[in-house]
Design a protein around this motif. Structure first.
Motif, PDB file in Angstrom:
ATOM      1  N   PHE A  61      -3.166   2.566   8.274  1.00  0.00           N
ATOM      2  CA  PHE A  61      -4.279   1.810   7.720  1.00  0.00           C
ATOM      3  C   PHE A  61      -4.123   0.318   8.020  1.00  0.00           C
ATOM      4  O   PHE A  61      -5.081  -0.342   8.439  1.00  0.00           O
ATOM      5  N   VAL A  62      -2.918  -0.210   7.816  1.00  0.00           N
ATOM      6  CA  VAL A  62      -2.682  -1.637   8.064  1.00  0.00           C
ATOM      7  C   VAL A  62      -2.783  -1.965   9.537  1.00  0.00           C
ATOM      8  O   VAL A  62      -3.326  -3.011   9.930  1.00  0.00           O
ATOM      9  N   GLU A  63      -2.298  -1.071  10.392  1.00  0.00           N
ATOM     10  CA  GLU A  63      -2.392  -1.291  11.831  1.00  0.00           C
ATOM     11  C   GLU A  63      -3.853  -1.353  12.272  1.00  0.00           C
ATOM     12  O   GLU A  63      -4.229  -2.191  13.095  1.00  0.00           O
ATOM     13  N   ALA A  64      -4.693  -0.475  11.708  1.00  0.00           N
ATOM     14  CA  ALA A  64      -6.111  -0.495  12.034  1.00  0.00           C
ATOM     15  C   ALA A  64      -6.789  -1.738  11.474  1.00  0.00           C
ATOM     16  O   ALA A  64      -7.752  -2.249  12.056  1.00  0.00           O
ATOM     17  N   LEU A  79       0.803  -1.227   0.000  1.00  0.00           N
ATOM     18  CA  LEU A  79       0.000   0.000   0.000  1.00  0.00           C
ATOM     19  C   LEU A  79       0.835   1.277   0.000  1.00  0.00           C
ATOM     20  O   LEU A  79       0.322   2.352  -0.289  1.00  0.00           O
ATOM     21  N   LEU A  80       2.119   1.161   0.333  1.00  0.00           N
ATOM     22  CA  LEU A  80       2.963   2.354   0.469  1.00  0.00           C
ATOM     23  C   LEU A  80       2.996   3.228  -0.789  1.00  0.00           C
ATOM     24  O   LEU A  80       3.011   4.466  -0.667  1.00  0.00           O
ATOM     25  N   LEU A 132      -8.337  -1.273  -1.264  1.00  0.00           N
ATOM     26  CA  LEU A 132      -7.113  -0.491  -1.453  1.00  0.00           C
ATOM     27  C   LEU A 132      -5.970  -1.364  -1.946  1.00  0.00           C
ATOM     28  O   LEU A 132      -5.122  -0.910  -2.722  1.00  0.00           O
ATOM     29  N   ALA A 133      -5.951  -2.632  -1.514  1.00  0.00           N
ATOM     30  CA  ALA A 133      -4.922  -3.555  -1.995  1.00  0.00           C
ATOM     31  C   ALA A 133      -5.115  -3.834  -3.476  1.00  0.00           C
ATOM     32  O   ALA A 133      -4.146  -3.919  -4.242  1.00  0.00           O
TER      33      ALA A 133
END
Length: 350
Positions: free
Chosen positions: A344-347, A136-137, A313-314
């Motif tokens: 976003f990934v942490e959430a 996603l970066l 998003l991915a």
């Protein structure tokens, strides 16, 4: 309200006018109303207090809970075997990550588990978080203010995506960053859109260029000319909602974009697409269609709260990696924030 826009640094050759004052200002009083962003800082990160950051992360986790529950719970007491991979594949597809991104993540995860000899579920989950963040970066990109005078933004999207509301929120945030803003009600076909934009303008004391009926391209042209004449910082142009299958209407959007360019060389400087996060894979189809027609510079993904399709998003990152400038998880002004991959990934995975 904390700011999250990256500003173009003030040119060093322009001297600051020194005006003697009878009483010196206290040390805590800023010398200027706005401090230029430091280029070495991570792009688009809000300058905020820890409590504010915690508040945003709490809301983001709550907003993505329906998507994250299907993913994070897989790793609770799980064994590292084919069953886990099968369940993870199903969960990613249900989250609308798409076949391409799902295959990519699973292949990379299996390889990493083997190479690093990961033996427990927590380590595999951490590996997946790292892989998803890396995927996603490329979608994370700074939204810089002050690059043009004015900076002209063309906002598009299908009806119901939250386009007009997003424009109002962005305008308010820009004002908080010391920017003067002009809005253009280019959706001349829908009276409600014009009225909604006028309400945002009145609420924030922003001028709105509008016509009860007329050519959207003409309204857009007038707005650009007005922004230039007034020396404003930002001109944001709303456009009528379009379905990608309505080819004749997509052609009209192209016309609006061309006319904006005639009003100012190089404009529009930003062409954004607002997407409803609940639409899942249909969002990817919208990105493809609007990008083909308008050459998008960025996305705003709204209504991620309450959706189980946050994995889209991915899919966008793998198939059409247009930068995601902002994500929205609610109706409040502060619920629209810059997209930061790691957050976003942490959430999503916790």
């Amino acid at each position: 309200m904390f700011s999250f826009f990256k500003k173009k640094p003030v040119a060093p050759e322009v001297p600051q006018v020194a005006t003697p004052a009878p009483v010196p200002a206290p040390p805590s009083t800023p010398a200027t109303p706005a401090i230029p962003a430091i280029p070495d800082l991570p792009a688009l990160l809000p300058i905020e207090e820890p409590a504010q950051k915690q508040s945003w992360m709490t809301r983001l986790k709550a907003g993505l809970s329906k998507t994250s529950n299907n993913l994070s719970l897989l790793f609770v007491g799980a064994k590292i075997d084919d069953d886990l991979y099968d369940e993870l594949e199903a969960a990613l597809l249900m989250a609308d990550a798409g076949v391409d991104a799902t295959d990519y993540l699973l292949t990379a995860l299996k390889r990493k588990v083997k190479e690093d000899k990961l033996l427990d579920a927590a380590a595999v989950k951490a590996a997946l978080k790292q892989l998803l963040t890396e995927l996603l970066l490329p979608l994370q990109k700074p939204f810089e203010l002050g690059r043009h005078q004015p900076m002209v933004m063309m906002i598009s999207g299908v009806n119901g995506a939250g386009k007009t509301t997003t424009i109002g929120k962005l305008a308010k945030h820009m004002q908080s960053n010391g920017q003067s803003v002009l809005l253009a009600a280019g959706d001349t076909f829908r009276a409600a859109a014009r009225e909604q934009l006028m309400v945002w303008g009145q609420r924030n004391n922003i001028t709105v260029i509008s016509q009860a009926s007329g050519d959207p391209a003409a309204v857009s042209f007038d707005a650009v000319q007005s922004g230039k004449a007034r020396g404003l910082d930002v001109v944001m142009i709303d456009t009528a909602g379009r379905l990608p299958t309505q080819l004749h209407l997509m052609e009209e959007l192209k016309k609006v974009q061309r006319v904006i360019g005639k009003g100012m060389d190089g404009a529009p400087h930003e062409t954004l697409l607002v997407i409803d996060g609940n639409t899942g894979q249909n969002a990817l189809a919208q990105v493809k269609a609007f990008d083909d027609a308008l050459k998008l510079t960025g996305l705003v993904i709204t209504k991620l709260d309450g959706t189980a399709k946050g994995g889209v998003l991915a899919a966008i990152a793998r198939v059409r990696p247009v930068p995601v400038y902002f994500i929205g998880i609610g109706e409040k002004i502060e619920d629209l924030q810059p997209f930061v991959a790691a957050e976003f990934v942490e959430a999503l995975l916790g």
